[in-house]
Motif scaffolding. Structure first.
Motif, short mmCIF file in Angstrom:
data_model
loop_
_atom_site.label_atom_id
_atom_site.label_comp_id
_atom_site.label_asym_id
_atom_site.label_seq_id
_atom_site.Cartn_x
_atom_site.Cartn_y
_atom_site.Cartn_z
N GLY A 131 46.95 -114.23 60.33
CA GLY A 131 46.26 -114.36 61.62
C GLY A 131 47.20 -114.39 62.79
O GLY A 131 46.98 -113.72 63.81
N THR A 132 48.29 -115.15 62.68
CA THR A 132 49.25 -115.22 63.78
C THR A 132 50.05 -113.93 63.92
O THR A 132 50.49 -113.58 65.04
N ALA A 133 50.25 -113.19 62.83
CA ALA A 133 50.95 -111.90 62.91
C ALA A 133 50.17 -110.92 63.78
O ALA A 133 50.77 -110.13 64.54
N LEU A 134 48.85 -110.97 63.71
CA LEU A 134 48.02 -110.06 64.49
C LEU A 134 48.22 -110.26 66.00
O LEU A 134 47.99 -109.33 66.78
N LEU A 135 48.66 -111.46 66.41
CA LEU A 135 48.87 -111.73 67.83
C LEU A 135 50.00 -110.89 68.41
O LEU A 135 50.06 -110.66 69.62
N PHE A 136 50.93 -110.44 67.54
CA PHE A 136 52.10 -109.69 68.00
C PHE A 136 52.03 -108.20 67.68
O PHE A 136 52.95 -107.46 68.01
N MET A 137 50.96 -107.78 67.04
CA MET A 137 50.89 -106.40 66.55
C MET A 137 50.98 -105.37 67.68
O MET A 137 51.64 -104.34 67.55
#
Length: 297
Positions: A131-137
């Protein structure tokens, strides 16, 4: 001479959320890793802890990137993003060494693993890291610092999937040696992803041409400008993990570049080569006043 400036995209909120959630989960993961006596879960927790520290560094560097230039720091603090990326990579290397040592020790001293606890905790990790990875995609393709944050968080999610799978196999087969073996596999995956980040960061620190820049294409672009007879002293380097700078000398014996020409050239450099900050020196090529840089560069 002309300059093109672009405000960096802010990811401060993304960093805040990612640091808070991942730090809380890392503490939770470490507690249950010791409770379950799982080396794979502890290895994943150690990796997560390194990532939290790396995220904090990247966050600080990303904030410094937004500060304006000043008299002593004429380019601002853009290079801190490169330093943060290098430190981030070195932290992962150090973490890998620690995980390797503990995993080998566990292989030589096999202990019981509470597989159900490992499965539950690692499954939570998939959602937290993913979920937090998607914030930087959305920023990962244009900023090495943001890409480092995205890759680490995405890697953590994938590693958590591996831990879940190994825990399921251990639960049904009783093969406890699989747990430290997965710990070593995690190290391999970490180092595989870290190598690219470390290599690109060092290149940026040494003012090498960024990997995604076509230096030959840039030179041909300048050579094809009407009135240009020669191009020399061309330098392309990273001001930060996001912004690219360029300096070049153009020989134009019978023509000059107007303000409109400079504007068009900068627009083309930005759109075609992702070069943000260009400084162009135009020379007539007079033999009585030769440019000494033409012989050096």
């Amino acid at each position: 001479m002309d300059h093109a400036h672009h405000a960096p995209q802010s990811f401060n909120s993304a960093f805040l959320i990612a640091v808070m959630f991942n730090f809380a989960f890392t503490i939770f993961q470490i507690v249950f890793a010791f409770h379950a006596e799982s080396m794979s879960l502890l290895a994943d927790a150690a990796h997560n802890f390194g990532d939290v520290f790396g995220l904090a560094l990247a966050w600080g560097a990303n904030w410094l990137l937004s500060l304006p230039a000043r008299q002593r720091y004429s380019y601002g603090f853009k290079r801190t993003t490169i330093i943060a990326a290098i430190i981030n990579a070195l932290i992962l290397v150090a973490t890998s060494a620690l995980i390797s040592y503990e995993s080998v020790y566990k292989l030589l001293h096999i202990t019981q693993v509470n597989a159900p606890v490992v499965m539950v905790v690692a499954t939570i990790g998939i959602f937290v890291n993913g979920g937090t990875a998607l914030l930087f995609m959305r920023g990962a393709h244009e900023d090495l610092n943001i890409k480092g944050a995205f890759m680490h968080l995405l890697g953590d999610a994938l590693l958590s999937i591996g831990v879940v799978i190994s825990a399921i196999i251990i639960y049904y087969t009783g093969k406890m040696w699989l747990d430290p073996l997965v710990g070593l596999l995690i190290v391999f995956v970490i180092l595989l992803g870290t190598w690219g980040l470390l290599r690109d960061s060092i290149r940026l620190l040494l003012d090498a041409v960024p990997r995604h820049i076509d230096e030959r294409g840039v030179k041909e672009f300048f050579q094809n400008i009407p009135g240009v007879t020669a191009v020399h002293d061309l330098h392309i380097w990273g001001l930060s993990t996001k912004e690219i700078a360029l300096t070049v000398h153009l020989i134009m014996p019978a023509a000059k570049l107007s303000d409109a020409d400079f504007d068009a050239v900068n627009a083309m450099l930005k759109s075609n080569f992702r070069i943000d900050h260009a400084t162009i020196q135009v020379e007539s090529g007079n033999v009585e006043y030769p440019c000494i840089r033409s012989k050096i560069c």
